[in-house]
Design a protein around this motif. Structure first.
Motif, PDB file in Angstrom:
ATOM      1  N   ILE A  71     -41.810   8.578  -0.777  1.00  0.00           N
ATOM      2  CA  ILE A  71     -43.139   9.028  -1.084  1.00  0.00           C
ATOM      3  C   ILE A  71     -43.151   9.839  -2.462  1.00  0.00           C
ATOM      4  O   ILE A  71     -43.939   9.591  -3.275  1.00  0.00           O
ATOM      5  CB  ILE A  71     -43.570  10.192   0.020  1.00  0.00           C
ATOM      6  N   GLU A  72     -42.199  10.442  -2.708  1.00  0.00           N
ATOM      7  CA  GLU A  72     -42.063  11.007  -4.248  1.00  0.00           C
ATOM      8  C   GLU A  72     -42.005  10.209  -5.216  1.00  0.00           C
ATOM      9  O   GLU A  72     -42.636  10.301  -6.285  1.00  0.00           O
ATOM     10  CB  GLU A  72     -40.642  11.951  -4.397  1.00  0.00           C
ATOM     11  N   TYR A  73     -41.400   8.798  -4.891  1.00  0.00           N
ATOM     12  CA  TYR A  73     -41.566   7.696  -5.973  1.00  0.00           C
ATOM     13  C   TYR A  73     -42.696   7.394  -6.172  1.00  0.00           C
ATOM     14  O   TYR A  73     -43.133   7.103  -7.360  1.00  0.00           O
ATOM     15  CB  TYR A  73     -40.621   6.655  -5.302  1.00  0.00           C
ATOM     16  N   ARG A  74     -43.464   7.111  -4.979  1.00  0.00           N
ATOM     17  CA  ARG A  74     -44.758   6.539  -5.254  1.00  0.00           C
ATOM     18  C   ARG A  74     -45.817   7.634  -6.086  1.00  0.00           C
ATOM     19  O   ARG A  74     -46.697   7.447  -6.638  1.00  0.00           O
ATOM     20  CB  ARG A  74     -45.425   6.390  -3.847  1.00  0.00           C
ATOM     21  N   ILE A  75     -45.495   8.961  -5.622  1.00  0.00           N
ATOM     22  CA  ILE A  75     -46.154   9.885  -6.232  1.00  0.00           C
ATOM     23  C   ILE A  75     -45.947  10.012  -7.921  1.00  0.00           C
ATOM     24  O   ILE A  75     -47.001  10.076  -8.703  1.00  0.00           O
ATOM     25  CB  ILE A  75     -46.075  11.511  -5.741  1.00  0.00           C
ATOM     26  N   ARG A  76     -44.731   9.736  -8.170  1.00  0.00           N
ATOM     27  CA  ARG A  76     -44.362   9.533  -9.619  1.00  0.00           C
ATOM     28  C   ARG A  76     -44.766   8.342 -10.228  1.00  0.00           C
ATOM     29  O   ARG A  76     -45.595   8.533 -11.599  1.00  0.00           O
ATOM     30  CB  ARG A  76     -42.859   9.651  -9.805  1.00  0.00           C
ATOM     31  N   MET A  77     -45.244   7.086  -9.353  1.00  0.00           N
ATOM     32  CA  MET A  77     -45.595   6.058 -10.102  1.00  0.00           C
ATOM     33  C   MET A  77     -47.234   6.361 -10.335  1.00  0.00           C
ATOM     34  O   MET A  77     -47.820   5.733 -11.310  1.00  0.00           O
ATOM     35  CB  MET A  77     -45.526   4.879  -9.234  1.00  0.00           C
ATOM     36  N   SER A 121     -48.637   9.104 -10.951  1.00  0.00           N
ATOM     37  CA  SER A 121     -48.730  10.620 -11.779  1.00  0.00           C
ATOM     38  C   SER A 121     -49.736  10.018 -13.250  1.00  0.00           C
ATOM     39  O   SER A 121     -50.591  11.152 -13.534  1.00  0.00           O
ATOM     40  CB  SER A 121     -47.637  11.182 -12.357  1.00  0.00           C
ATOM     41  N   ALA A 122     -49.686   8.801 -13.861  1.00  0.00           N
ATOM     42  CA  ALA A 122     -50.578   8.553 -15.030  1.00  0.00           C
ATOM     43  C   ALA A 122     -51.703   7.973 -14.645  1.00  0.00           C
ATOM     44  O   ALA A 122     -52.663   7.714 -15.625  1.00  0.00           O
ATOM     45  CB  ALA A 122     -49.653   7.668 -15.827  1.00  0.00           C
ATOM     46  N   PHE A 123     -52.129   7.802 -13.180  1.00  0.00           N
ATOM     47  CA  PHE A 123     -53.309   7.114 -12.903  1.00  0.00           C
ATOM     48  C   PHE A 123     -54.277   8.025 -13.058  1.00  0.00           C
ATOM     49  O   PHE A 123     -54.161   9.359 -12.475  1.00  0.00           O
ATOM     50  CB  PHE A 123     -52.909   6.567 -11.236  1.00  0.00           C
ATOM     51  N   GLU A 124     -55.749   7.648 -13.367  1.00  0.00           N
ATOM     52  CA  GLU A 124     -56.593   8.470 -13.497  1.00  0.00           C
ATOM     53  C   GLU A 124     -57.191   9.168 -12.303  1.00  0.00           C
ATOM     54  O   GLU A 124     -57.489  10.430 -11.982  1.00  0.00           O
ATOM     55  CB  GLU A 124     -57.811   7.868 -14.227  1.00  0.00           C
ATOM     56  N   ASP A 125     -57.173   8.337 -11.162  1.00  0.00           N
ATOM     57  CA  ASP A 125     -57.779   8.934  -9.899  1.00  0.00           C
ATOM     58  C   ASP A 125     -56.471   9.848  -9.095  1.00  0.00           C
ATOM     59  O   ASP A 125     -55.585   8.993  -8.590  1.00  0.00           O
ATOM     60  CB  ASP A 125     -58.180   7.711  -8.968  1.00  0.00           C
ATOM     61  N   LYS A 126     -56.520  10.934  -9.317  1.00  0.00           N
ATOM     62  CA  LYS A 126     -55.599  11.726  -8.397  1.00  0.00           C
ATOM     63  C   LYS A 126     -55.685  11.813  -6.924  1.00  0.00           C
ATOM     64  O   LYS A 126     -54.772  12.301  -6.300  1.00  0.00           O
ATOM     65  CB  LYS A 126     -55.555  13.275  -9.058  1.00  0.00           C
ATOM     66  N   ALA A 127     -56.721  11.276  -6.290  1.00  0.00           N
ATOM     67  CA  ALA A 127     -56.898  11.326  -5.222  1.00  0.00           C
ATOM     68  C   ALA A 127     -55.800  10.507  -4.348  1.00  0.00           C
ATOM     69  O   ALA A 127     -55.457  10.876  -3.117  1.00  0.00           O
ATOM     70  CB  ALA A 127     -58.352  10.858  -4.821  1.00  0.00           C
ATOM     71  N   TRP A 128     -55.351   9.523  -4.927  1.00  0.00           N
ATOM     72  CA  TRP A 128     -54.074   8.712  -4.237  1.00  0.00           C
ATOM     73  C   TRP A 128     -52.938   9.448  -4.115  1.00  0.00           C
ATOM     74  O   TRP A 128     -52.288   9.424  -3.111  1.00  0.00           O
ATOM     75  CB  TRP A 128     -53.863   7.491  -5.141  1.00  0.00           C
ATOM     76  N   ILE A 129     -52.573  10.448  -4.931  1.00  0.00           N
ATOM     77  CA  ILE A 129     -51.332  11.528  -4.908  1.00  0.00           C
ATOM     78  C   ILE A 129     -51.515  12.476  -3.836  1.00  0.00           C
ATOM     79  O   ILE A 129     -51.034  12.660  -3.033  1.00  0.00           O
ATOM     80  CB  ILE A 129     -51.339  12.177  -6.387  1.00  0.00           C
ATOM     81  N   LYS A 130     -52.925  12.829  -3.897  1.00  0.00           N
ATOM     82  CA  LYS A 130     -53.316  13.939  -2.896  1.00  0.00           C
ATOM     83  C   LYS A 130     -53.191  13.272  -1.309  1.00  0.00           C
ATOM     84  O   LYS A 130     -52.866  13.851  -0.588  1.00  0.00           O
ATOM     85  CB  LYS A 130     -55.110  14.295  -2.986  1.00  0.00           C
ATOM     86  N   LEU A 131     -53.540  11.926  -1.215  1.00  0.00           N
ATOM     87  CA  LEU A 131     -53.483  11.269  -0.149  1.00  0.00           C
ATOM     88  C   LEU A 131     -51.844  11.263   0.446  1.00  0.00           C
ATOM     89  O   LEU A 131     -51.676  11.420   1.619  1.00  0.00           O
ATOM     90  CB  LEU A 131     -54.294   9.824  -0.159  1.00  0.00           C
ATOM     91  N   LEU A 132     -51.140  10.946  -0.465  1.00  0.00           N
ATOM     92  CA  LEU A 132     -49.627  10.820  -0.345  1.00  0.00           C
ATOM     93  C   LEU A 132     -49.176  12.156   0.268  1.00  0.00           C
ATOM     94  O   LEU A 132     -48.539  12.234   0.846  1.00  0.00           O
ATOM     95  CB  LEU A 132     -48.910  10.000  -1.255  1.00  0.00           C
ATOM     96  N   GLU A 133     -49.598  13.249  -0.734  1.00  0.00           N
ATOM     97  CA  GLU A 133     -49.255  14.498  -0.373  1.00  0.00           C
ATOM     98  C   GLU A 133     -49.711  14.852   1.011  1.00  0.00           C
ATOM     99  O   GLU A 133     -48.891  15.403   1.901  1.00  0.00           O
ATOM    100  CB  GLU A 133     -49.527  15.591  -1.302  1.00  0.00           C
ATOM    101  N   THR A 134     -50.807  14.501   1.456  1.00  0.00           N
ATOM    102  CA  THR A 134     -51.487  14.971   2.788  1.00  0.00           C
ATOM    103  C   THR A 134     -50.524  14.293   3.948  1.00  0.00           C
ATOM    104  O   THR A 134     -50.302  14.823   4.902  1.00  0.00           O
ATOM    105  CB  THR A 134     -52.864  14.567   2.798  1.00  0.00           C
ATOM    106  N   VAL A 135     -50.547  13.145   3.803  1.00  0.00           N
ATOM    107  CA  VAL A 135     -49.767  12.048   4.814  1.00  0.00           C
ATOM    108  C   VAL A 135     -48.065  12.752   4.906  1.00  0.00           C
ATOM    109  O   VAL A 135     -47.633  12.941   6.065  1.00  0.00           O
ATOM    110  CB  VAL A 135     -49.648  10.674   4.360  1.00  0.00           C
ATOM    111  N   ARG A 136     -47.721  13.184   3.899  1.00  0.00           N
ATOM    112  CA  ARG A 136     -46.330  13.694   3.751  1.00  0.00           C
ATOM    113  C   ARG A 136     -46.020  14.827   4.593  1.00  0.00           C
ATOM    114  O   ARG A 136     -45.317  15.066   5.428  1.00  0.00           O
ATOM    115  CB  ARG A 136     -45.833  13.767   2.422  1.00  0.00           C
ATOM    116  N   ASP A 137     -47.208  15.909   4.358  1.00  0.00           N
ATOM    117  CA  ASP A 137     -47.251  16.965   4.970  1.00  0.00           C
ATOM    118  C   ASP A 137     -47.605  17.094   6.462  1.00  0.00           C
ATOM    119  O   ASP A 137     -46.903  17.694   7.259  1.00  0.00           O
ATOM    120  CB  ASP A 137     -48.243  17.974   4.129  1.00  0.00           C
ATOM    121  N   LYS A 138     -48.630  16.198   6.726  1.00  0.00           N
ATOM    122  CA  LYS A 138     -49.091  16.125   7.957  1.00  0.00           C
ATOM    123  C   LYS A 138     -47.975  15.484   8.903  1.00  0.00           C
ATOM    124  O   LYS A 138     -48.170  15.699  10.109  1.00  0.00           O
ATOM    125  CB  LYS A 138     -50.305  15.669   8.163  1.00  0.00           C
ATOM    126  N   SER A 139     -47.192  14.561   8.433  1.00  0.00           N
ATOM    127  CA  SER A 139     -46.292  13.864   9.292  1.00  0.00           C
ATOM    128  C   SER A 139     -45.024  14.404   9.562  1.00  0.00           C
ATOM    129  O   SER A 139     -44.075  14.097  10.196  1.00  0.00           O
ATOM    130  CB  SER A 139     -46.024  12.350   8.693  1.00  0.00           C
TER     131      SER A 139
END
Length: 69
Positions: free
Chosen positions: A38-44, A46-64
């Motif tokens: 998941i951290e790898y995906r977040i780093r990938m 990081s340069a993407f304009e839409d930060k909602a994808w990072i927020k989604l991964l963080e939410t899934v990581r935290d809730k799971s």
């Protein structure tokens, strides 16, 4: 109605197979880099304009409870 969207077997199985292969490849790259998948995906993303994808991964990581064996 004519449409440029694929329907039926052209849409489902191909997308599913490609997604499985892509996600498996990303997991293997993360493993080779020694980074959590998941951290790898977040780093990938990081340069993407839409930060909602990072927020989604963080939410899934935290809730799971990811990483808490």
């Amino acid at each position: 109605m004519n449409s440029n969207l694929f329907t039926g077997p052209w849409r489902g199985p191909v997308y599913n197979s490609n997604t499985f292969m892509l996600e498996t490849l990303i997991n293997q790259m993360a493993d080779k880099a020694g980074i959590d998948a998941i951290e790898y995906r977040i780093r990938m993303l990081s340069a993407f304009e839409d930060k909602a994808w990072i927020k989604l991964l963080e939410t899934v990581r935290d809730k799971s409870g990811w990483g808490s064996d």
